[in-house]
Write an enzyme that holds these catalytic residues in place. Structure first.
Site, PDB file in Angstrom:
ATOM      1  N   LEU A  35       0.846  -1.204   0.000  1.00 50.35           N
ATOM      2  CA  LEU A  35       0.000   0.000   0.000  1.00 50.35           C
ATOM      3  C   LEU A  35       0.877   1.248   0.000  1.00 50.35           C
ATOM      4  CD1 LEU A  35      -2.726  -1.009   2.606  1.00 50.35           C
ATOM      5  CD2 LEU A  35      -2.602  -1.501   0.145  1.00 50.35           C
ATOM      6  N   ARG A  42       3.010  14.632   6.357  1.00 47.62           N
ATOM      7  CA  ARG A  42       3.873  15.014   7.480  1.00 47.62           C
ATOM      8  C   ARG A  42       5.368  15.027   7.118  1.00 47.62           C
ATOM      9  NH1 ARG A  42       1.429  10.997  11.760  1.00 47.62           N
ATOM     10  NH2 ARG A  42       0.718  10.038   9.833  1.00 47.62           N
ATOM     11  N   ASP A 133       5.617   2.183   3.694  1.00 51.46           N
ATOM     12  CA  ASP A 133       6.451   3.093   4.480  1.00 51.46           C
ATOM     13  C   ASP A 133       7.064   2.426   5.705  1.00 51.46           C
ATOM     14  OD1 ASP A 133       4.227   2.775   6.032  1.00 51.46           O
ATOM     15  OD2 ASP A 133       3.776   4.904   6.257  1.00 51.46           O
ATOM     16  N   TYR A 418      41.146  19.769 -21.912  1.00 55.72           N
ATOM     17  CA  TYR A 418      39.969  20.464 -22.449  1.00 55.72           C
ATOM     18  C   TYR A 418      40.407  21.689 -23.240  1.00 55.72           C
ATOM     19  CZ  TYR A 418      35.230  22.520 -22.199  1.00 55.72           C
ATOM     20  OH  TYR A 418      34.005  23.048 -22.488  1.00 55.72           O
ATOM     21  N   SER A 436      58.321  18.311 -12.147  1.00 55.18           N
ATOM     22  CA  SER A 436      57.238  19.003 -11.449  1.00 55.18           C
ATOM     23  C   SER A 436      56.673  20.121 -12.318  1.00 55.18           C
ATOM     24  CB  SER A 436      57.770  19.618 -10.155  1.00 55.18           C
ATOM     25  OG  SER A 436      58.072  18.576  -9.254  1.00 55.18           O
ATOM     26  N   ALA A 454      61.272  19.972 -15.370  1.00 58.72           N
ATOM     27  CA  ALA A 454      60.320  20.693 -14.517  1.00 58.72           C
ATOM     28  C   ALA A 454      59.828  21.943 -15.244  1.00 58.72           C
ATOM     29  CB  ALA A 454      60.984  21.075 -13.202  1.00 58.72           C
TER      30      ALA A 454
HETATM   31  C1  UD1 Z   1      -3.046   1.763   9.585  1.00 59.21           C
HETATM   32  C2  UD1 Z   1      -3.968   0.741  10.217  1.00 59.21           C
HETATM   33  C3  UD1 Z   1      -3.653   0.657  11.715  1.00 59.21           C
HETATM   34  C4  UD1 Z   1      -2.202   0.289  11.918  1.00 59.21           C
HETATM   35  C5  UD1 Z   1      -1.290   1.257  11.173  1.00 59.21           C
HETATM   36  C6  UD1 Z   1       0.120   0.746  11.188  1.00 59.21           C
HETATM   37  C7  UD1 Z   1      -6.042   0.743   8.961  1.00 59.21           C
HETATM   38  C8  UD1 Z   1      -7.438   1.240   8.927  1.00 59.21           C
HETATM   39  N1  UD1 Z   1      -5.324   1.134  10.018  1.00 59.21           N
HETATM   40  O1  UD1 Z   1      -3.344   2.997  10.158  1.00 59.21           O
HETATM   41  O2  UD1 Z   1      -4.453  -0.316  12.328  1.00 59.21           O
HETATM   42  O3  UD1 Z   1      -1.879   0.284  13.284  1.00 59.21           O
HETATM   43  O4  UD1 Z   1      -1.682   1.366   9.792  1.00 59.21           O
HETATM   44  O5  UD1 Z   1       1.006   1.709  10.683  1.00 59.21           O
HETATM   45  O6  UD1 Z   1      -5.645   0.016   8.085  1.00 59.21           O
HETATM   46  N2  UD1 Z   1      -2.994   3.752   2.065  1.00 59.21           N
HETATM   47  C9  UD1 Z   1      -3.403   3.633   0.764  1.00 59.21           C
HETATM   48  N3  UD1 Z   1      -4.662   4.027   0.433  1.00 59.21           N
HETATM   49  C10 UD1 Z   1      -5.522   4.512   1.325  1.00 59.21           C
HETATM   50  C11 UD1 Z   1      -5.110   4.635   2.674  1.00 59.21           C
HETATM   51  C12 UD1 Z   1      -3.838   4.248   3.017  1.00 59.21           C
HETATM   52  O7  UD1 Z   1      -2.631   3.184  -0.086  1.00 59.21           O
HETATM   53  O8  UD1 Z   1      -6.634   4.834   0.930  1.00 59.21           O
HETATM   54  C13 UD1 Z   1      -1.646   3.339   2.433  1.00 59.21           C
HETATM   55  C14 UD1 Z   1      -0.794   4.478   2.940  1.00 59.21           C
HETATM   56  O9  UD1 Z   1      -0.064   5.082   1.870  1.00 59.21           O
HETATM   57  C15 UD1 Z   1       0.126   3.771   3.909  1.00 59.21           C
HETATM   58  C16 UD1 Z   1      -0.722   2.615   4.431  1.00 59.21           C
HETATM   59  O10 UD1 Z   1      -1.744   2.424   3.492  1.00 59.21           O
HETATM   60  O11 UD1 Z   1       1.271   3.226   3.281  1.00 59.21           O
HETATM   61  C17 UD1 Z   1      -1.297   2.890   5.818  1.00 59.21           C
HETATM   62  O12 UD1 Z   1      -2.132   4.009   5.736  1.00 59.21           O
HETATM   63  P1  UD1 Z   1      -2.247   5.065   6.889  1.00 59.21           P
HETATM   64  O13 UD1 Z   1      -3.211   6.105   6.512  1.00 59.21           O
HETATM   65  O14 UD1 Z   1      -0.882   5.499   7.296  1.00 59.21           O
HETATM   66  O15 UD1 Z   1      -2.904   4.172   8.038  1.00 59.21           O
HETATM   67  P2  UD1 Z   1      -2.864   4.422   9.579  1.00 59.21           P
HETATM   68  O16 UD1 Z   1      -3.890   5.420   9.938  1.00 59.21           O
HETATM   69  O17 UD1 Z   1      -1.479   4.676  10.023  1.00 59.21           O
HETATM   70 CA    CA Z   2       0.492   5.357   9.056  1.00 63.11          CA
END
Ligand code: UD1
Ligand code: CA
Length: 505
Positions: A35, A42, A133, A418, A436, A454
């Site tokens: 994902l 942030r 991440d 060059y 040198s 030199a």
């Molecule tokens: C999520 C989990 C939480 C967990 C935490 C761990 C859910 C609802 N919650 O929360 O339980 O403890 O990760 O770090 O799953 N992403 C997408 N598409 C979206 C939303 C998110 O690709 O629509 C990806 C983000 O880029 C990221 C990852 O999913 O890489 C997690 O998303 P993030 O919004 O950070 O979830 P958390 O609120 O941290």
């Molecule tokens: Ca997160």
């Protein structure tokens, strides 16, 4: 991450590629879904979060590398924010990756649904989901999760961890009597009692592919964020009577997600320590791990020594007993056995066995040093082949040159490559002694066994065995100071010396 070993060589981390045969096959997932659609606000950056770098790889590159250790049949990355940039990067580092576009980030459950659509709606077998991440996650931990998932016969297995501060994470809720996992509750949706739970959802799961696809159809958005939570799948499957489990990570730092640059630097420190620890345990001396930084792609042989303040990047390799530092930065540079590189910056160079470089040298791309060659103090080289036993000891620039064996280049020499429009090549033979302060105006060839005087500006080829002298004749105008600077300190000094000479006569 255990290093894979070749005889005499340790590779601290595999590149993003499929592993050679290992016990993975039994637990080989049908798909790994990464994902990576979120924006990562942030980070406060023009660069998408998952493309930020640590130890020579992007965040998502580290995750893919761990995922590849599972040898999945399919690897799908869900992209959304900055998808052109992220997609181009993925194509570069791992061309076999498939991408699924999530145009709007409606939650982790929505993201996984889109990934499954890319795979035709659902898949038979195990689907592992990870976040883009979490760069510290190892292939070993993923293998452990997949193994637990398979051996327990679970519909879903979540990778959980006990953390000192669970704020922001989803909490693993367990049955008070049996200890069985019942659901995951997001921090924002949790009760006070649930918020006291320190076992959290890492965001990494192994699912039965078919059951996952079914459950994703049932998730709702009636939560505090109005999103489709992947975590709800757990409760849905549990209520439908399926086995739900958790695999607790041994080291909670491994599952840490990067949300800001403070966490990025903390993760870099942890990964760097991991790499240096592996190197030290394999026989490399790292004098000061606190000031030594390496990329995952750097390799060492036994008894290499790294002095403080040294950064090793890219495909840099230190041979047996090679010594680098202090205060050196090497990128894509090979340092052969027994060579010594001190206070040097090098990029794309090859330092031959027992050669010495520095202190204060700059080796640019295409520099090749032969056995026992020397590039000394305040010397810059580029696209230069410096033969066995040849020395360029002081204050010189050697660009676009081939120098033979056992030649000595005098101090303060410049290979004038060059002409303002094009670069030209200089060839210096073997066993030459150049004076040198020479300028070698390319294109020019100095034959084997030649000497140059030199201060020469060499513009014409020098036949082998010659002495080339190319400078103005010296002329002394006697008495000039007494006539032109009478009464000066110089005139008085000259006069005193003249008088002493007379009295000695
Ligand atoms: C999520 C989990 C939480 C967990 C935490 C761990 C859910 C609802 N919650 O929360 O339980 O403890 O990760 O770090 O799953 N992403 C997408 N598409 C979206 C939303 C998110 O690709 O629509 C990806 C983000 O880029 C990221 C990852 O999913 O890489 C997690 O998303 P993030 O919004 O950070 O979830 P958390 O609120 O941290
Ligand atoms: Ca997160």
């Amino acid at each position: 991450m255990s290093p894979t070993k070749r005889p005499g060589i340790l590779r601290m981390s595999p590149p993003v590629q499929k592993p050679k045969g290992n016990p993975v096959s039994a637990i080989r997932p049908a798909a790994v879904v990464v994902l990576a659609a979120g924006e990562g606000t942030r980070m406060k950056s023009a660069t998408p979060k998952v493309l930020h770098e640590l130890c020579g790889r992007s965040l998502v590159g580290h995750v893919l590398s761990a995922a590849r250790e599972l040898d999945p049949e399919n690897l799908v990355v869900v992209v959304g924010h900055a998808r052109e940039k992220v997609g181009a990067h993925l194509a570069e580092i791992d061309p076999d990756v498939r991408t699924a576009v999530q145009a709007e980030q409606n939650g982790t459950g929505h993201a996984v649904r889109i990934a499954l659509e890319e795979l035709g709606g659902s898949v038979d077998g195990t689907v592992v989901v990870v976040c883009g991440d979490t760069p510290l996650l190892t292939g070993e931990t993923l293998r452990g999760l997949a193994a637990t998932h398979a051996s327990d016969g679970n519909a879903v297995t979540v990778l959980s961890a006990e953390v000192p501060d669970a704020t922001g994470y989803g909490r693993i809720v367990r049955d008070e009597d049996t200890g069985a996992v019942t659901e995951i509750v997001e921090h924002k949706d949790a009760t006070e009692a649930q918020r006291a739970i320190r076992e959290i959802n890492s965001g990494v799961f192994a699912f039965d592919g078919q059951l996952l696809a079914d459950a994703l159809k049932k998730i709702r958005t009636d939560n505090s964020q109005g999103e489709e939570y992947l975590t709800d799948v757990l409760g849905i499957l549990r209520e439908a009577g399926h086995r739900v489990g958790a695999s607790v990570a041994g080291d909670h730092r491994e599952i840490a997600g990067i949300n800001n640059r403070v966490q990025l630097s903390e993760a870099r420190r942890i990964l760097n320590d991991r790499l240096l620890t592996a190197a030290m345990l394999a026989g490399v001396t790292v004098v000061d791990p606190a000031t030594t930084w390496v990329d995952v792609t750097v390799t060492f042989e036994q008894d290499a020594v790294v002095h403080p303040g040294t950064q090793l990047h890219g495909s840099t390799h230190l041979g047996e007993g090679a010594e680098v530092g202090p205060n050196s930065r090497l990128k894509d540079t090979r340092v052969d056995a027994g060579a010594r590189v001190d206070n040097t910056v090098a990029d794309g160079a090859h330092v031959g066995p027992q050669a010495t470089v520095g202190p204060f040298a700059y080796l640019r791309p295409g520099t090749r040093l032969g056995l026992k060659a020397k590039v000394g103090t305040y010397v810059e080289t580029k696209n230069a082949s410096i033969g066995e036993g040849t020395k360029v000891p002081h204050l010189s620039y050697v660009g676009d040159a081939t120098i033979g064996e056992y030649t000595n280049i005098g101090a303060a020499s410049v290979f004038v490559n060059y002409d303002g429009q094009e670069k030209h090549h200089t060839t210096v033979g073997s066993h030459c002694r150049t004076g040198s302060d020479n300028m070698f105006v390319a294109p020019v060839t100095i034959g084997d066994g030649s000497y140059t005087a030199a201060g020469s500006v060499i513009t014409k080829d020098v036949p082998p065995g010659s002495l080339a002298v190319a400078r103005g004749q010296q002329r002394n105008i006697e008495g000039w100071v007494a006539r032109k600077r009478p009464g000066s300190a110089a005139a008085k000094a000259a006069e005193a010396t003249a008088r002493r000479g007379e009295s000695e006569d």
